[in-house]
Design an enzyme around this catalytic site. Structure first.
Site, PDB file in Angstrom:
ATOM      1  N   LYS A  25     -14.914  -6.921 -16.033  1.00  0.00           N
ATOM      2  CA  LYS A  25     -14.846  -7.859 -17.150  1.00  0.00           C
ATOM      3  C   LYS A  25     -16.240  -8.280 -17.629  1.00  0.00           C
ATOM      4  O   LYS A  25     -16.419  -8.645 -18.782  1.00  0.00           O
ATOM      5  CB  LYS A  25     -13.993  -9.067 -16.782  1.00  0.00           C
ATOM      6  CG  LYS A  25     -12.529  -8.656 -16.619  1.00  0.00           C
ATOM      7  CD  LYS A  25     -11.580  -9.806 -16.477  1.00  0.00           C
ATOM      8  CE  LYS A  25     -10.137  -9.320 -16.507  1.00  0.00           C
ATOM      9  NZ  LYS A  25      -9.779  -8.530 -15.309  1.00  0.00           N
TER      10      LYS A  25
HETATM   11  C1  LIG Z   1      -8.678  -7.688 -15.254  1.00  0.00           C
HETATM   12  C2  LIG Z   1      -8.688  -6.617 -14.230  1.00  0.00           C
HETATM   13  C3  LIG Z   1      -7.841  -5.482 -14.325  1.00  0.00           C
HETATM   14  C4  LIG Z   1      -6.842  -5.313 -15.431  1.00  0.00           C
HETATM   15  O1  LIG Z   1      -7.441  -5.069 -16.668  1.00  0.00           O
HETATM   16  P1  LIG Z   1      -6.612  -5.223 -18.030  1.00  0.00           P
HETATM   17  O2  LIG Z   1      -7.607  -5.121 -19.102  1.00  0.00           O
HETATM   18  O3  LIG Z   1      -5.964  -6.583 -17.962  1.00  0.00           O
HETATM   19  O4  LIG Z   1      -5.579  -4.133 -18.054  1.00  0.00           O
HETATM   20  C5  LIG Z   1      -7.962  -4.488 -13.350  1.00  0.00           C
HETATM   21  N1  LIG Z   1      -8.823  -4.619 -12.317  1.00  0.00           N
HETATM   22  C6  LIG Z   1      -9.634  -5.695 -12.185  1.00  0.00           C
HETATM   23  C7  LIG Z   1     -10.535  -5.780 -11.012  1.00  0.00           C
HETATM   24  C8  LIG Z   1      -9.605  -6.722 -13.131  1.00  0.00           C
HETATM   25  O5  LIG Z   1     -10.413  -7.797 -12.981  1.00  0.00           O
END
Ligand SMILES: *Cc1c(COP(=O)(O)O)cnc(C)c1O
Length: 474
Positions: free
Chosen positions: A119
């Site tokens: 993120k």
């Molecule tokens: C947020 C997250 C996901 C999922 O991603 P999306 O964009 O919601 O599909 C997968 N793995 C980790 C470690 C995350 O923080």
């Protein structure tokens, strides 16, 4: 580039207008009016640095920030210093380095930023874009959010120290790991406010909704959000699909598959957009954990969001979702951008129901979009973490393990498969212990962060107490 709503009943907007907002007024999600076609630019882009590539791609979607300013924002965001936690320190300048497990099987490291989850790749950009646009408009924003871990810390690390931005982040008291708590609560910045709610994540989420639904308060205190439906986050994620493609191929005629551990469909939605722009992606392999709403859709054509109480608490917690908030973007494309169909489908979803495209005209079109899917369980996760450790000597986190497990089911000989690595193992030490009987190695700089002083206010699960904190600090 103008932006339109998936529900078709909101005015067209510019990039800077949608940057700070959330949903469109009609309840839809914003998407660009069209996807720029870039197949003939791949040759020129192949040798660019990450920041240069980001600038090229973002320029196609952002036409109300002068090019030189956008370039400066990209250069400031994608630095080796910010994304320095690569397995191989020598590769930090790649920003999203590729790690090869074996021939045609790769991990794309996206979790080398400050909070060790992918993120950061988008959120760091968002922090710099927010600061730029707010400065220019002479406005302020108070970001209010609820987090169970990854999103909240990524938002805080992206917004810390930014002018005209405050972050009020709610988290359930005592429900995050010590590491996650330390990551957030030890930030000393004056514009970051941690609020621990005596209750569960849903209680925190409910408070955020109640405050945001109070139109008067929201306007007076300039309440905003940075949740996963934010278009700029999706846009920023498009960049690393190009980067991963260039790293894993030699020629711009080669095709690749990507496998994406998925929750809210934000990350893989960016892959869909990269593919629509003409990046030669053969298939997008969607991986879920036990919360398999999306796997079910791509197998059956039925989208059936679950009740919150039906959501499994798993060892890949950032994928524990009951409905996928970005999924509407893909369906909009699938139904040929017919907003009336999207409105009708989401009338059913918003009323707590489901929909099926299994028998209609769109089922036959689904394969054109390249999606396949699979799901993973706790036992699969442990076995995969163990196997990758034994076979390649690499430690992977629980979400990436879900991706590797599902990717293996879909591998095609001779076609590179790139699994997006969405977090580092150190964030999920408990499951790593269970799988490997040892603790993940932690970057030196993060050793002992649990002992730093923490800054947090604890409140009851009461809207008024949170509102008071916001009023007091604004
Ligand atoms: C947020 C997250 C996901 C999922 O991603 P999306 O964009 O919601 O599909 C997968 N793995 C980790 C470690 C995350 O923080």
């Amino acid at each position: 580039m103008n932006y339109i709503s998936t529900r078709g009943q909101s005015p067209t907007q510019s990039f800077s207008d949608i940057l700070l907002g959330g949903l469109a007024p009609d309840g839809g999600l914003y998407l660009p009016e069209s996807y720029p076609q870039v197949a003939d630019r791949l040759a020129a882009w192949r040798t660019l640095s990450y920041a240069e590539l980001a600038f090229e791609i973002l320029s196609l979607y952002v036409d109300d920030i002068p090019g030189a300013d956008l370039k400066a924002i990209c250069d400031k965001t994608y630095t080796a210093q910010t994304y320095r936690w690569s397995r191989d320190a020598a590769k930090a300048a790649d920003i999203a380095p590729l790690t090869t497990l074996e021939a045609d099987f790769h991990l794309l490291e996206l979790s080398n930023g400050p909070t060790l989850a992918f993120k950061d790749m988008a959120m760091q950009l968002l922090g710099n874009l927010f600061e730029y646009v707010l400065d220019r408009r002479n406005e302020t924003i108070n970001i209010l959010g609820a987090t169970s871990g990854d999103t909240g810390s990524a938002a805080e690390y992206a917004m810390r120290g930014k002018h005209n931005v405050r972050v009020f982040m709610l988290s359930p008291e005592g429900k995050m790991s010590d590491f996650q708590r330390a990551q957030m609560y030890s930030l000393p910045d004056a514009n970051i406010f941690n609020i621990a709610v005596r209750g569960m994540f849903d209680d925190a989420q409910d408070i955020v909704k109640a405050v945001s639904n109070d139109a008067e308060f929201k306007a007076k205190y300039k309440i905003g959000a940075v949740n996963s439906i934010n278009w700029a986050r999706v846009m920023a994620q498009v960049v690393y699909y190009f980067k991963g493609y260039f790293e894993a191929t030699k020629s711009n005629k080669d095709e690749v598959d990507f496998c994406v551990p998925s929750g809210n469909f934000g990350n893989i939605c960016a892959g869909h957009i990269a593919r629509m722009m003409g990046l030669p992606i053969a298939r997008l392999v969607l991986a879920t954990n036990e919360n398999d709403v999306l796997d079910e859709f791509f197998r059956t054509g039925v989208y059936r969001p679950r009740a919150t109480a039906e959501t499994h608490v798993t060892s890949s917690p950032s994928m524990d979702i009951s409905k996928a908030s970005n999924f509407e973007r893909f369906i909009f494309d699938l139904v040929d951008r017919d907003a009336a169909i999207v409105r009708q489908l989401w009338r059913q979803v918003d009323a707590g129901g489901s929909f099926s495209l299994a028998d209609g005209p769109f089922a036959a079109r689904l394969p054109d979009y390249g999606f396949v899917s699979g799901s993973s369980t706790h036992a699969d996760r442990l076995a995969t973490i163990r196997d990758v450790w034994q076979r390649y000597g690499l430690m992977i986190d629980t979400h990436t393990a879900d991706g590797v497990k599902v990717a293996r089911q879909h591998r095609v000989a001779g076609l590179p498969m790139i699994v997006l690595e969405t977090a580092q193992a150190v964030k999920f030490a408990e499951t790593i212990q269970e799988a490997l009987g040892r603790d993940p190695v932690r970057p030196k700089e993060l050793e002992g962060i649990e002992n730093l002083p923490q800054k947090v206010e604890v409140v009851d699960a009461a809207v008024d107490q949170v509102r008071n904190i916001i009023v007091r600090h604004c």
